[in-house]
Motif scaffolding. Structure first.
Motif, PDB file in Angstrom:
ATOM      1  N   VAL A 457     -83.952 -68.272  33.504  1.00 42.22           N
ATOM      2  CA  VAL A 457     -82.493 -68.374  33.514  1.00 42.22           C
ATOM      3  C   VAL A 457     -81.871 -67.400  32.520  1.00 42.22           C
ATOM      4  N   GLY A 458     -82.689 -66.831  31.671  1.00 45.34           N
ATOM      5  CA  GLY A 458     -82.225 -65.734  30.805  1.00 45.34           C
ATOM      6  C   GLY A 458     -81.172 -66.116  29.790  1.00 45.34           C
ATOM      7  N   ILE A 459     -81.180 -67.358  29.378  1.00 44.39           N
ATOM      8  CA  ILE A 459     -80.155 -67.766  28.419  1.00 44.39           C
ATOM      9  C   ILE A 459     -80.403 -67.134  27.049  1.00 44.39           C
ATOM     10  N   ALA A 460     -81.653 -67.021  26.691  1.00 41.87           N
ATOM     11  CA  ALA A 460     -81.964 -66.428  25.388  1.00 41.87           C
ATOM     12  C   ALA A 460     -81.447 -64.995  25.319  1.00 41.87           C
ATOM     13  N   GLN A 461     -81.548 -64.299  26.439  1.00 45.58           N
ATOM     14  CA  GLN A 461     -81.105 -62.906  26.438  1.00 45.58           C
ATOM     15  C   GLN A 461     -79.595 -62.804  26.226  1.00 45.58           C
ATOM     16  N   GLN A 462     -78.871 -63.688  26.882  1.00 44.24           N
ATOM     17  CA  GLN A 462     -77.420 -63.569  26.761  1.00 44.24           C
ATOM     18  C   GLN A 462     -76.914 -64.198  25.462  1.00 44.24           C
ATOM     19  N   GLY A 463     -77.777 -64.952  24.795  1.00 43.74           N
ATOM     20  CA  GLY A 463     -77.363 -65.598  23.554  1.00 43.74           C
ATOM     21  C   GLY A 463     -77.124 -67.060  23.818  1.00 43.74           C
ATOM     22  N   VAL A 464     -77.909 -67.874  23.160  1.00 39.76           N
ATOM     23  CA  VAL A 464     -77.813 -69.308  23.421  1.00 39.76           C
ATOM     24  C   VAL A 464     -76.432 -69.833  23.033  1.00 39.76           C
ATOM     25  N   THR A 465     -75.963 -69.391  21.899  1.00 45.55           N
ATOM     26  CA  THR A 465     -74.654 -69.874  21.439  1.00 45.55           C
ATOM     27  C   THR A 465     -73.576 -69.536  22.446  1.00 45.55           C
ATOM     28  N   LYS A 466     -73.654 -68.293  22.888  1.00 46.11           N
ATOM     29  CA  LYS A 466     -72.648 -67.830  23.827  1.00 46.11           C
ATOM     30  C   LYS A 466     -72.687 -68.649  25.101  1.00 46.11           C
ATOM     31  N   PHE A 467     -73.904 -68.918  25.535  1.00 50.58           N
ATOM     32  CA  PHE A 467     -74.051 -69.710  26.752  1.00 50.58           C
ATOM     33  C   PHE A 467     -73.330 -71.042  26.609  1.00 50.58           C
ATOM     34  N   TRP A 468     -73.603 -71.721  25.500  1.00 54.17           N
ATOM     35  CA  TRP A 468     -73.018 -73.059  25.349  1.00 54.17           C
ATOM     36  C   TRP A 468     -71.519 -72.981  25.079  1.00 54.17           C
ATOM     37  N   GLU A 469     -71.116 -71.962  24.348  1.00 56.48           N
ATOM     38  CA  GLU A 469     -69.680 -71.811  24.067  1.00 56.48           C
ATOM     39  C   GLU A 469     -68.893 -71.683  25.364  1.00 56.48           C
ATOM     40  N   ASN A 470     -69.514 -70.987  26.260  1.00 63.22           N
ATOM     41  CA  ASN A 470     -68.917 -70.775  27.560  1.00 63.22           C
ATOM     42  C   ASN A 470     -68.531 -72.084  28.248  1.00 63.22           C
TER      43      ASN A 470
END
Ligand SMILES: Nc1ncnc2c1ncn2[C@@H]1O[C@H](COP(=O)(O)OP(=O)(O)O)[C@@H](O)[C@H]1O
Ligand SMILES: [Mg+2]
Ligand SMILES: [Zn+2]
Length: 769
Positions: A457-470
């Protein structure tokens, strides 16, 4: 006692009833046994409800009413044959198999139960009362089992002896049950309004030490709550404190409607609640071995049964030849008995033969488990695996793989799997698996696949924080719920199309997205006709199969995992001794209380380490960890907002750390690169908002005390530091790495440093300053 000599007995002692009830540690598990029975009886609905009743202990009756196939008097009598269930033999899809759930479950909930059941023009009662046994000091288990003809309401008791038995049974029931007359008894049967069905009423509830019933049925009029769980205690997931929440996920493909105090449980199909779901097929040679064993066992049992049946048949034939039509009565009775015995054994042999054949056939079927993973964007703190066995929930929130380490890596991922009986069998209380070793093996496999999912799912690549902030997770605290801001609510809702079950045909329908559905309460009786999707607005329309994209475990990801595990295990370099401060433990144990392997590993690593080697020089500590008192050096007196400053050098340090670990062990960089070169900072989940002030204070300390190189961890380790457990993230060469603060030295002199344990990296050298 003598007056009860004609009554039915369960083949066990009174004490056993108590022992038996203790198998259910998880109280809702005991209630679930009764729901399981309704499901096994092919009920379309079950009503779980309470009736206030002052006279009974706890003040209410707890009732389970289903519209299943019910029992005739013979079947009702077999209810009290503890440990004997015919279900497994006939249909492997049935949940009950140990023949004990009703008894162990109900005796865990209350002291007594009375069961009313209707089938094919008969009505029967099974009355199992410990109060009766205690009051009359009876050691054996005596179970009144009266039955009636449905039309006439007349007892099914022909002979004088049977009538006498019936009267004794009614005496016991009206004395020790909440129903004091035959009229009241028949009123209970009337609650079963269809042709068939069953009503189980449990009373004299178990109480807590404070005298209150264990099940709180008053706080929420349409729910049954665990009385000993504080309703504001967020550490207990909803399924462990609310029976409504638990029953919503009790079956993997919910079909039976469940009502609690008249209000329908909105059952959840887990796969529909997950963002970015992916399914992975998992197979193992172990499954094959096990099913071969099972098939061999079934074949052997069938053969034995066949022999017994033949033996009994030839005996009956012999007897028939000897006994002529005018033989004396006792000989004819013996013949009839022999024939009945032969017939019973023949039946048994036929069933066993069928079972053996089914198992043989199933040997050819590929035995594959489907692991499904997805992000829980509705409530990220609730993560882990739901393990079902033959559609029934056994374990929930079981953390696997990196989830056991407490970092952000793979956190927020929910997964589930349905394991057939052929692969694993549950323990008797259906809260665990009988073969602990096989179960651990399954969890390990799920952990491997979870790692793959996380990559996919590549969440680490996009940034975990960013993913959840979204999705609105703006709070620094991981456990906080997401923002209720309509913008975020909409975002979450858009990713999770609403799936709702038709009240009539029980098919699941996915509604087209509509902003007006957010927060909308759908009527309990929602049905296909109300579906705005014109393709699926009739019950006759087929259910759309959920299309979960399939993922594949790549070989190298598994070996990488194993490799890093090996490295971890073989850490040879001594690390500083550091007694784990309590907050670390909490952080590590924030989920599965069961799986503490990671924590143990960490603790043992630390124990192994000699105490003298500690954060000795800057060169050693910078190597593999993030020091997140960053920016401090750069802007010592500047009151700039920490949000951006802290992670700045966090990433920098990590950056250097990574480079160094790759070619171990190069000399550490003396200074972090200039802030310009630094990527956007992240503290995760940024407790850093608090740290604005916190770290200014730390800053002051540093300024006041200078920057001595204190050598021992005791000298400065702040076991109570709020920073401990803080999730941090560092961007290294464009990839985000996540980890958790496991210790700080904020109490001592010198710059504040965070000892960070990375979730994945650098695995082989974590726990350094
Ligand atoms: N609600 C019900 N409807 C029909 N039959 C039931 C119901 N509850 C229990 N029974 C019968 O009682 C038997 C014993 O139940 P239980 O003790 O739960 O064991 P198991 O479910 O393992 O067979 C079941 O096999 C079933 O025949
Ligand atoms: Mg059962
Ligand atoms: Zn429908």
């Amino acid at each position: 006692m003598a007056q009860y000599s004609g009554l039915s007995r369960a083949q066990l002692t009174f004490d056993y009833l108590h022992t038996n009830s203790t198998t259910h540690e998880f109280l809702f598990g005991a209630l679930a046994e009764l729901v399981d029975n309704a499901r096994d009886a092919a009920a379309t609905k079950i009503h779980v409800y309470t009736v206030p009743k002052k006279e009974v202990r706890g003040g209410y009756l707890l009732c389970f009413l289903d519209d299943g196939e019910g029992m005739d008097p013979g079947e009702a009598a077999s209810v009290i044959q503890f440990g004997k269930s015919s279900k497994r033999a006939v249909d492997s899809q049935m949940i009950g198999q140990y023949g004990n759930g009703l008894k162990s479950g109900s005796m865990r909930i209350g002291k007594d139960f009375i069961l009313f059941t209707k089938k094919r023009n008969t009505k029967s009662i099974v009355f199992l009362s410990r109060t009766f046994h205690q009051e009359e000091k009876i050691d054996e288990v005596i179970v009144p089992l009266p039955s009636w003809d449905m039309d006439s309401n007349r007892p099914i008791a022909k002979s004088a002896k049977q009538q006498e038995k019936y009267l004794t049974e009614i005496d016991i029931i009206t004395k020790y049950s909440p129903f004091k007359s035959e009229k009241e008894i028949h009123e209970q049967f009337d609650k079963i309004d269809g042709e068939s069905g069953t009503l189980v009423i449990i009373y004299h509830m178990m109480l807590l030490d404070n005298g209150e019933p264990e099940l709180d049925v008053t706080t929420n009029s349409v729910d049954i709550l665990m009385a000993n769980v504080d309703k504001d205690d967020d550490s207990v997931p909803p399924e462990k404190r609310s029976f409504r929440a638990y029953t919503a996920v009790l079956y993997i493909e919910p079909r039976m409607k469940i009502y609690i105090n008249g209000s329908k449980v909105c059952t959840r199909r887990l796969a529909s609640c997950l963002y970015k779901p992916k399914m992975y097929k998992y197979s193992s040679n172990r499954f094959k071995t096990r099913s071969e064993k099972e098939a061999a066992k079934a074949y052997h049992e069938a053969q034995m049964a066949e022999e017994k049946a033949r033996d009994a048949e030839s005996k009956a034939r012999d007897l028939q030849n000897k006994v002529g039509p005018v033989a004396p009565k006792d000989q004819r009775v013996a013949l009839r008995q022999a024939q009945a015995q032969a017939e019973m054994l023949r039946n048994d042999a036929d069933i066993k033969k069928e079972v053996a054949e089914t198992k043989k056939r199933s040997l050819k079927e590929p035995k594959v488990l489907n692991f499904v993973f997805g992000m829980n964007i509705e409530k990220r703190k609730l993560d882990g695996m739901f393990i079902y066995n033959c559609s029934r929930l056994i374990r929930m929130y079981e953390c696997v793989g990196p989830q056991t380490e407490g970092g952000v890596n793979c956190s927020g991922v929910l997964g589930f799997v349905d394991v057939p009986y052929l692969v694993l069998e549950p323990t008797h209380n259906k809260q665990n698996f009988a073969d602990a070793k096989e179960y651990r093996h399954l969890l390990r496999a799920m952990g491997d696949y979870l790692v793959q999912y996380w990559k996919d799912v590549g969440i680490a690549q996009q940034g975990v924080t960013k993913f959840w902030e979204n999705f609105g997770y703006l709070s620094p605290n991981w456990k906080d719920d997401p923002s209720e801001d309509p913008k975020f609510k909409r975002k979450r809702a858009m990713q999770l199309p609403l799936t709702i079950q038709c009240d009539q045909c029980l098919k699941w329908r996915t509604l087209p997205f509509s902003a007006s559905n957010i927060n909308k309460e759908f009527p309990e009786t929602w049905n296909c006709n109300m579906n705005p999707d014109t393709q699926r607005n009739r019950c006759s329309a087929a259910e759309v199969k959920q299309n979960i994209p399939q993922g594949f475990l790549k070989k190298e990801s598994r070996t990488a995992e194993e490799k890093s595990q090996k490295l971890l295990d073989s850490v040879s370099k001594p690390t500083p001794r550091l007694d784990l401060p309590p907050p670390v433990r909490q952080a590590a144990m924030r989920r599965s209380s069961q799986d503490t392997s990671a924590q143990q590993r960490r603790a043992s690593t630390e124990e192994r380490a000699p105490p003298q080697r500690t954060k000795s020089t800057p060169s050693s500590h910078r190597r593999d960890s993030i020091e997140a008192s960053p920016q401090r050096q750069a802007t010592k007196t500047s009151p700039v907002k920490r949000q951006s400053s802290a992670p700045t050098s966090t990433s920098t340090r990590a950056d250097s750390a990574r480079k160094e670990t790759k070619a171990p062990p190069p000399p550490p960089k003396a200074k972090p690169p200039p802030p310009k070169a630094v990527p956007e900072p992240k503290a995760y989940p940024a407790k850093v908002s608090v740290s604005d002030k916190e770290e200014e204070e730390e800053e002051m300390e540093v300024t006041q005390n200078g920057v001595p190189e204190n050598g021992t961890p005791e000298n400065g380790v702040d076991a109570d530091s709020e920073d401990i457990g803080k999730k941090v993230e560092a961007k290294i060469d464009g990839t985000w790495y996540s980890g958790e603060v496991v210790a700080t030295n904020s109490k001592g002199a010198g710059p504040v440093r965070w000892k960070v344990k990375f979730d994945k990296y650098p695995r082989d050298k974590y726990d350094k300053w």
